[in-house]
Design a protein around this motif. Structure first.
Motif, PDB file in Angstrom:
ATOM      1  N   ALA A  59      15.767   7.909   2.431  1.00  0.00           N
ATOM      2  CA  ALA A  59      16.267   7.967   1.055  1.00  0.00           C
ATOM      3  C   ALA A  59      16.130   6.608   0.377  1.00  0.00           C
ATOM      4  CB  ALA A  59      17.721   8.417   1.045  1.00  0.00           C
ATOM      5  N   ALA A  60      16.425   5.541   1.109  1.00  0.00           N
ATOM      6  CA  ALA A  60      16.287   4.198   0.527  1.00  0.00           C
ATOM      7  C   ALA A  60      14.833   3.906   0.196  1.00  0.00           C
ATOM      8  CB  ALA A  60      16.835   3.148   1.504  1.00  0.00           C
ATOM      9  N   MET A  61      13.906   4.301   1.068  1.00  0.00           N
ATOM     10  CA  MET A  61      12.494   4.065   0.803  1.00  0.00           C
ATOM     11  C   MET A  61      12.015   4.915  -0.373  1.00  0.00           C
ATOM     12  SD  MET A  61      11.485   1.649   2.579  1.00  0.00           S
ATOM     13  CE  MET A  61       9.825   1.765   1.969  1.00  0.00           C
ATOM     14  N   ASP A 114       7.708   0.135  -6.570  1.00  0.00           N
ATOM     15  CA  ASP A 114       6.535  -0.716  -6.377  1.00  0.00           C
ATOM     16  C   ASP A 114       6.664  -1.935  -7.289  1.00  0.00           C
ATOM     17  OD1 ASP A 114       5.464   1.168  -4.662  1.00  0.00           O
ATOM     18  OD2 ASP A 114       4.163   2.059  -6.173  1.00  0.00           O
ATOM     19  N   PRO A 115       6.256  -3.106  -6.825  1.00  0.00           N
ATOM     20  CA  PRO A 115       6.300  -4.281  -7.699  1.00  0.00           C
ATOM     21  C   PRO A 115       5.276  -4.144  -8.824  1.00  0.00           C
ATOM     22  CG  PRO A 115       5.251  -4.816  -5.609  1.00  0.00           C
ATOM     23  CD  PRO A 115       5.763  -3.411  -5.489  1.00  0.00           C
ATOM     24  N   HIS A 137       1.578  -0.749  -3.388  1.00  0.00           N
ATOM     25  CA  HIS A 137       2.312   0.517  -3.357  1.00  0.00           C
ATOM     26  C   HIS A 137       3.050   0.584  -2.029  1.00  0.00           C
ATOM     27  CE1 HIS A 137       0.353   2.089  -6.966  1.00  0.00           C
ATOM     28  NE2 HIS A 137      -0.676   1.389  -6.548  1.00  0.00           N
ATOM     29  N   ILE A 138       4.359   0.696  -2.118  1.00  0.00           N
ATOM     30  CA  ILE A 138       5.193   0.653  -0.919  1.00  0.00           C
ATOM     31  C   ILE A 138       4.859   1.791   0.027  1.00  0.00           C
ATOM     32  CG2 ILE A 138       7.557   0.765  -0.072  1.00  0.00           C
ATOM     33  CD1 ILE A 138       8.326  -0.775  -2.635  1.00  0.00           C
ATOM     34  N   PRO A 186       4.699   0.125   7.267  1.00  0.00           N
ATOM     35  CA  PRO A 186       3.481   0.877   7.545  1.00  0.00           C
ATOM     36  C   PRO A 186       3.408   2.086   6.617  1.00  0.00           C
ATOM     37  CG  PRO A 186       4.532   0.217   9.571  1.00  0.00           C
ATOM     38  CD  PRO A 186       5.491  -0.125   8.453  1.00  0.00           C
ATOM     39  N   GLY A 187       2.251   2.334   6.093  1.00  0.00           N
ATOM     40  CA  GLY A 187       2.078   3.384   5.095  1.00  0.00           C
ATOM     41  C   GLY A 187       1.865   2.806   3.712  1.00  0.00           C
ATOM     42  N   ALA A 188       2.204   1.533   3.544  1.00  0.00           N
ATOM     43  CA  ALA A 188       1.993   0.865   2.266  1.00  0.00           C
ATOM     44  C   ALA A 188       0.495   0.606   2.075  1.00  0.00           C
ATOM     45  CB  ALA A 188       2.762  -0.458   2.231  1.00  0.00           C
TER      46      ALA A 188
END
Length: 133
Positions: free
Chosen positions: A31-33, A38-39, A56-57, A74-76
């Motif tokens: 949920a936090a992610m 994204d910056p 992209h996070i 990982p996944g960013a």
């Protein structure tokens, strides 16, 4: 409901749900992610030409890998737009400052003002980059 029935009910709830308590932490992390932002895109001049870098996070696809430096996981991935080309480079699992590579292109902002940007053409061809306001 009498006291004995209530005690039995609570015992049943506790013994049933307590082993599932480990699910709460990953759900809270997910949920936090999901709420992470994204910056904003960063602008650079690389070899005298404009480059836009968008981090992209992404989703957590490998939670067992502990490298979360600079808020990435990982996944960013990063999207680089340069010289009319748009490159989407996945986040590597290297420790330390986040780096991105597809095996041919490489990006890492160890120095955010002068990030490392390179392309493999047999040998590595490094491009000089400088942050723009």
């Amino acid at each position: 409901m009498n006291r004995r029935s209530l005690s039995c009910f609570l015992a049943l709830v506790i013994t049933t749900l307590l082993p599932l308590g480990w699910l709460i932490h990953p759900a809270a992390t997910w949920a936090a992610m999901a709420n992470a932002q994204d910056p904003p895109p960063a602008h650079f001049l690389c070899e005298g030409e404009p480059l836009i870098a968008e981090v992209h996070i992404g989703a957590v696809d490998a939670p067992g890998i502990p490298n979360t430096a600079a808020g990435t996981v990982p996944g960013a991935f990063i999207v680089l737009q340069w010289r009319g080309v748009s490159l989407q480079l996945p986040r590597t699992n290297n420790a330390g400052i986040p780096s991105y590579s597809d095996g041919r292109w490489w990006w890492q902002a160890l120095d955010p003002v002068h990030p490392d940007f390179a392309q493999r053409r047999g040998d590595w061809e490094n491009y000089s980059c400088e942050a723009q306001p």
